[in-house]
Design a protein around this motif. Structure first.
Motif, PDB file in Angstrom:
ATOM      1  N   LEU A  75     -42.379   0.076  59.800  1.00 34.71           N
ATOM      2  CA  LEU A  75     -41.880  -1.201  59.288  1.00 34.71           C
ATOM      3  C   LEU A  75     -41.203  -1.994  60.402  1.00 34.71           C
ATOM      4  CD1 LEU A  75     -41.173  -3.176  57.001  1.00 34.71           C
ATOM      5  CD2 LEU A  75     -39.135  -1.783  56.537  1.00 34.71           C
ATOM      6  N   ALA A  76     -40.351  -1.322  61.168  1.00 36.55           N
ATOM      7  CA  ALA A  76     -39.648  -1.996  62.265  1.00 36.55           C
ATOM      8  C   ALA A  76     -40.635  -2.549  63.292  1.00 36.55           C
ATOM      9  CB  ALA A  76     -38.668  -1.036  62.923  1.00 36.55           C
ATOM     10  N   GLN A  77     -41.636  -1.730  63.652  1.00 39.03           N
ATOM     11  CA  GLN A  77     -42.611  -2.167  64.651  1.00 39.03           C
ATOM     12  C   GLN A  77     -43.426  -3.353  64.158  1.00 39.03           C
ATOM     13  OE1 GLN A  77     -44.925   1.325  65.567  1.00 39.03           O
ATOM     14  NE2 GLN A  77     -43.128   2.476  66.304  1.00 39.03           N
ATOM     15  N   VAL A  78     -43.875  -3.306  62.901  1.00 39.71           N
ATOM     16  CA  VAL A  78     -44.707  -4.376  62.349  1.00 39.71           C
ATOM     17  C   VAL A  78     -43.904  -5.671  62.234  1.00 39.71           C
ATOM     18  CG1 VAL A  78     -45.904  -5.176  60.271  1.00 39.71           C
ATOM     19  CG2 VAL A  78     -46.315  -2.864  61.148  1.00 39.71           C
ATOM     20  N   VAL A  79     -42.705  -5.580  61.688  1.00 35.80           N
ATOM     21  CA  VAL A  79     -41.876  -6.781  61.517  1.00 35.80           C
ATOM     22  C   VAL A  79     -41.541  -7.403  62.871  1.00 35.80           C
ATOM     23  CG1 VAL A  79     -39.606  -7.613  60.784  1.00 35.80           C
ATOM     24  CG2 VAL A  79     -40.932  -6.116  59.286  1.00 35.80           C
ATOM     25  N   GLU A  80     -41.128  -6.582  63.820  1.00 32.84           N
ATOM     26  CA  GLU A  80     -40.782  -7.111  65.143  1.00 32.84           C
ATOM     27  C   GLU A  80     -41.992  -7.745  65.815  1.00 32.84           C
ATOM     28  OE1 GLU A  80     -39.006  -3.862  67.194  1.00 32.84           O
ATOM     29  OE2 GLU A  80     -37.176  -3.900  65.987  1.00 32.84           O
ATOM     30  N   ARG A  81     -43.163  -7.145  65.614  1.00 27.50           N
ATOM     31  CA  ARG A  81     -44.383  -7.710  66.186  1.00 27.50           C
ATOM     32  C   ARG A  81     -44.713  -9.057  65.540  1.00 27.50           C
ATOM     33  NH1 ARG A  81     -47.406  -3.126  66.227  1.00 27.50           N
ATOM     34  NH2 ARG A  81     -48.338  -3.512  64.193  1.00 27.50           N
ATOM     35  N   GLN A  82     -44.595  -9.138  64.212  1.00 29.94           N
ATOM     36  CA  GLN A  82     -44.896 -10.392  63.516  1.00 29.94           C
ATOM     37  C   GLN A  82     -43.896 -11.480  63.869  1.00 29.94           C
ATOM     38  OE1 GLN A  82     -45.243  -9.665  59.300  1.00 29.94           O
ATOM     39  NE2 GLN A  82     -47.301  -8.806  59.482  1.00 29.94           N
ATOM     40  N   VAL A  83     -42.631 -11.094  63.968  1.00 29.03           N
ATOM     41  CA  VAL A  83     -41.601 -12.068  64.342  1.00 29.03           C
ATOM     42  C   VAL A  83     -41.849 -12.577  65.764  1.00 29.03           C
ATOM     43  CG1 VAL A  83     -39.142 -12.315  64.893  1.00 29.03           C
ATOM     44  CG2 VAL A  83     -39.831 -11.203  62.772  1.00 29.03           C
ATOM     45  N   GLY A  84     -42.212 -11.679  66.681  1.00 31.66           N
ATOM     46  CA  GLY A  84     -42.506 -12.086  68.055  1.00 31.66           C
ATOM     47  C   GLY A  84     -43.655 -13.083  68.119  1.00 31.66           C
ATOM     48  N   GLN A  89     -46.511  -6.228  54.245  1.00 35.42           N
ATOM     49  CA  GLN A  89     -46.901  -5.058  53.447  1.00 35.42           C
ATOM     50  C   GLN A  89     -48.272  -4.507  53.836  1.00 35.42           C
ATOM     51  OE1 GLN A  89     -46.918  -5.758  49.168  1.00 35.42           O
ATOM     52  NE2 GLN A  89     -45.499  -4.035  48.881  1.00 35.42           N
ATOM     53  N   ALA A  90     -49.260  -5.404  53.931  1.00 37.13           N
ATOM     54  CA  ALA A  90     -50.633  -4.968  54.221  1.00 37.13           C
ATOM     55  C   ALA A  90     -50.736  -4.335  55.600  1.00 37.13           C
ATOM     56  CB  ALA A  90     -51.586  -6.155  54.099  1.00 37.13           C
ATOM     57  N   GLU A  91     -50.037  -4.922  56.583  1.00 36.85           N
ATOM     58  CA  GLU A  91     -50.111  -4.406  57.952  1.00 36.85           C
ATOM     59  C   GLU A  91     -49.406  -3.051  58.052  1.00 36.85           C
ATOM     60  OE1 GLU A  91     -49.263  -5.892  62.541  1.00 36.85           O
ATOM     61  OE2 GLU A  91     -49.124  -7.325  60.879  1.00 36.85           O
ATOM     62  N   VAL A  92     -48.293  -2.896  57.329  1.00 36.97           N
ATOM     63  CA  VAL A  92     -47.594  -1.614  57.321  1.00 36.97           C
ATOM     64  C   VAL A  92     -48.480  -0.532  56.713  1.00 36.97           C
ATOM     65  CG1 VAL A  92     -45.679  -0.329  56.283  1.00 36.97           C
ATOM     66  CG2 VAL A  92     -45.255  -2.566  57.320  1.00 36.97           C
ATOM     67  N   LYS A  93     -49.140  -0.864  55.601  1.00 41.30           N
ATOM     68  CA  LYS A  93     -50.026   0.100  54.938  1.00 41.30           C
ATOM     69  C   LYS A  93     -51.161   0.524  55.872  1.00 41.30           C
ATOM     70  CE  LYS A  93     -52.821   0.711  50.748  1.00 41.30           C
ATOM     71  NZ  LYS A  93     -53.316   0.057  49.507  1.00 41.30           N
ATOM     72  N   LYS A  94     -51.703  -0.445  56.584  1.00 40.71           N
ATOM     73  CA  LYS A  94     -52.802  -0.154  57.515  1.00 40.71           C
ATOM     74  C   LYS A  94     -52.326   0.771  58.639  1.00 40.71           C
ATOM     75  CE  LYS A  94     -56.077  -2.477  60.613  1.00 40.71           C
ATOM     76  NZ  LYS A  94     -56.504  -3.796  61.159  1.00 40.71           N
ATOM     77  N   GLU A  95     -51.133   0.497  59.164  1.00 40.79           N
ATOM     78  CA  GLU A  95     -50.591   1.328  60.248  1.00 40.79           C
ATOM     79  C   GLU A  95     -50.339   2.759  59.755  1.00 40.79           C
ATOM     80  OE1 GLU A  95     -49.727   0.753  63.567  1.00 40.79           O
ATOM     81  OE2 GLU A  95     -50.888  -1.092  63.389  1.00 40.79           O
ATOM     82  N   LEU A  96     -49.814   2.894  58.548  1.00 34.76           N
ATOM     83  CA  LEU A  96     -49.562   4.231  57.997  1.00 34.76           C
ATOM     84  C   LEU A  96     -50.864   5.000  57.773  1.00 34.76           C
ATOM     85  CD1 LEU A  96     -46.675   3.447  55.468  1.00 34.76           C
ATOM     86  CD2 LEU A  96     -46.501   4.775  57.579  1.00 34.76           C
ATOM     87  N   ASN A  97     -51.886   4.297  57.297  1.00 39.59           N
ATOM     88  CA  ASN A  97     -53.199   4.941  57.111  1.00 39.59           C
ATOM     89  C   ASN A  97     -53.763   5.431  58.445  1.00 39.59           C
ATOM     90  OD1 ASN A  97     -53.185   4.567  54.352  1.00 39.59           O
ATOM     91  ND2 ASN A  97     -54.303   2.626  54.427  1.00 39.59           N
ATOM     92  N   ASN A  98     -53.583   4.625  59.496  1.00 38.56           N
ATOM     93  CA  ASN A  98     -54.054   5.029  60.821  1.00 38.56           C
ATOM     94  C   ASN A  98     -53.329   6.292  61.292  1.00 38.56           C
ATOM     95  OD1 ASN A  98     -55.892   2.942  61.112  1.00 38.56           O
ATOM     96  ND2 ASN A  98     -54.440   1.571  62.134  1.00 38.56           N
TER      97      ASN A  98
END
Length: 452
Positions: A63-72, A25-34
């Motif tokens: 969301l897809a980018q953040v989740v895939e990055r975290q899973v990787g 959640q936090a990383e997605v919010k940060k990416e959207l703010n950017n």
């Protein structure tokens, strides 16, 4: 985030990663703010785009980018931290279903192929043959003959021989053998019969003398090679497709004269003042041939070492079905599955041998350093120069070219792999008992014939 690993048998496993909303959640919010600060949205100043609108416009992709990055990251970290010796790369399982448009929690499963656990213990009781090839007088004589030709010179000859240079003039003929009025006339041309591709045309020149007229067909002699024809006829390639017979007037014949066995010859072959007599020259050439043959001996040792170590390791268990699937995914061929199946036994053997070499490398703490690669690059550089007859070059010339080789990524990778193998085989040679055998070159060659 929850990461679990289920080992299935000895060489297979499934790594599961469960990710919840609070994980990303936090990383997605940060990416959207950017995005809101940098991406222009009509009607809003940068940094003032409502969060809800950003989520509506970009939320699914982010969301897809953040989740895939975290899973990787989680996948890679788990493998490293738990020292899993994986083969190929993890493959996402077919039963992993993810929908970023409506799900908030995600479960990923990855199939892993694992290297088998085994040991390779080497000591002096393990015997591997090493064949030293005996240098005989015939080898020395043949090498000397080659050097005599290399450092010889061209002199006028009485008659054309196969490796002579023939200079002359050419006139195009009609089909009846008369000179063609508007045909090609070549005032000066030069060639050597040894490079003719047609034996019948070549035979027309053998034995010819200065002043002789030879009728031949250049098109047949070159098998229609327009580049060779253009050079021979002194015309552009567009005009070279000429199938006529030509009359060739032999104006000059140059034949190769072997170098004499004197100090100049010794210096050309070995370097200045390395040998000052036939006896010293012969001994140095014997050493040179012996050094060249050592490469053959070392190559044979790699074959015998592989045979012995494979036997010690036994038939290593591999995750065969996983590897087949992995190889299919990496292939670009249309019939990839069929091709992988057909080649798999050979591929399987290569993987097993690679695992054995890596085990030896770990056992003996083998690492490829920059100096190892540079040493091998120098060797390759010297070899390449020698192919063009440039031996005994200054060290700085060899060093500069070696450095250039290592700047090419593909060449550097090949050198690194070769350096690794060299160090592995050197470690094996030091660890085992060597059964020294001196053999003739004929008996040495029979070793390979027996393996066919």
């Amino acid at each position: 985030m929850n990461v679990t690993f289920d080992k299935q048998g000895n060489v297979n496993g499934v790594l599961s990663i469960a990710i919840k909303e609070e994980d990303y959640q936090a990383e997605v919010k940060k990416e959207l703010n950017n995005i809101g600060r940098k991406h222009p949205v009509k009607g809003f100043r940068p940094g003032h785009v409502p969060a809800g609108l950003l989520k509506k416009m970009f939320g699914t992709d982010v969301l897809a980018q953040v989740v895939e990055r975290q899973v990787g990251r989680a996948l890679s970290n788990y493998i490293v931290e738990n020292k899993l010796d994986v083969l190929g790369e993890p493959m996402i399982s077919e039963d992993t279903k993810v929908d970023f448009t409506k799900d908030t929690e995600f479960d990923f499963k990855f199939e892993l192929g694992l290297a088998p656990e085994f040991e390779i213990k080497l000591d002096k009781r393990v015997k591997i043959p090493y064949y030293t090839i005996e240098v005989n007088q015939d080898m020395i004589d043949k090498q000397t003959d080659a050097f005599k030709k290399r450092f010889g010179k061209q002199v006028p000859g009485e008659a054309v021989v196969e490796d002579a240079l023939v200079k002359g003039e050419m006139i195009e003929l009609n089909a009846d053998g008369t000179q063609k009025e508007d045909g090609l006339k070549v005032e000066k041309t030069i060639f050597s019969p040894q490079y003719m591709k047609n034996d019948d045309e070549k035979a027309k020149f053998i034995g010819a003398k200065v002043g002789d007229l030879v009728v031949y067909n250049p098109f047949k002699a070159t098998e229609g090679n327009v580049t060779e024809l253009a050079s021979l006829l002194n015309v552009d390639k567009e005009q070279a497709n000429n199938e006529s017979d030509f009359q060739f007037l032999v104006n000059e014949i140059l034949v190769n004269q072997d170098a004499e066995m004197n100090q100049e010859f010794f210096d050309n072959v070995l370097g200045k003042d390395v040998a000052k007599s036939v006896e010293e020259y012969t001994e140095k050439v014997k050493e040179m041939i012996s050094a060249q043959l050592k490469n053959d001996s070392n190559y044979r040792f790699t074959i015998d070492a592989e045979r012995v170590l494979r036997k010690k390791a036994g038939d290593l268990e591999l995750p065969d079905e996983f590897l087949k699937k992995f190889l299919v995914t990496r292939s670009k061929e249309e019939n990839a599955a069929q091709k992988v199946e057909e080649d798999y036994e050979k591929t399987r053997a290569q993987i097993q041998w690679q695992l054995i070499k890596e085990k030896v490398a770990r056992n003996y703490d083998i690492k490829v350093e920059e100096e190892d690669m540079l040493r091998l690059a120098r060797f390759y550089a010297a070899q390449q120069f020698a192919q063009y007859g440039m031996s005994n070059l200054p060290e700085d010339v060899i060093e500069k070219y070696a450095q250039e080789l290592l700047k090419k990524d593909d060449v550097k990778s090949d050198i690194q792999n070769r350096a690794f193998e060299d160090k592995v085989y050197a470690a094996i040679q030091d660890a085992v008992g060597i059964d020294e055998k001196t053999v003739s070159v004929e008996d040495f060659n029979k070793l390979f014939e027996a393996a066919k």
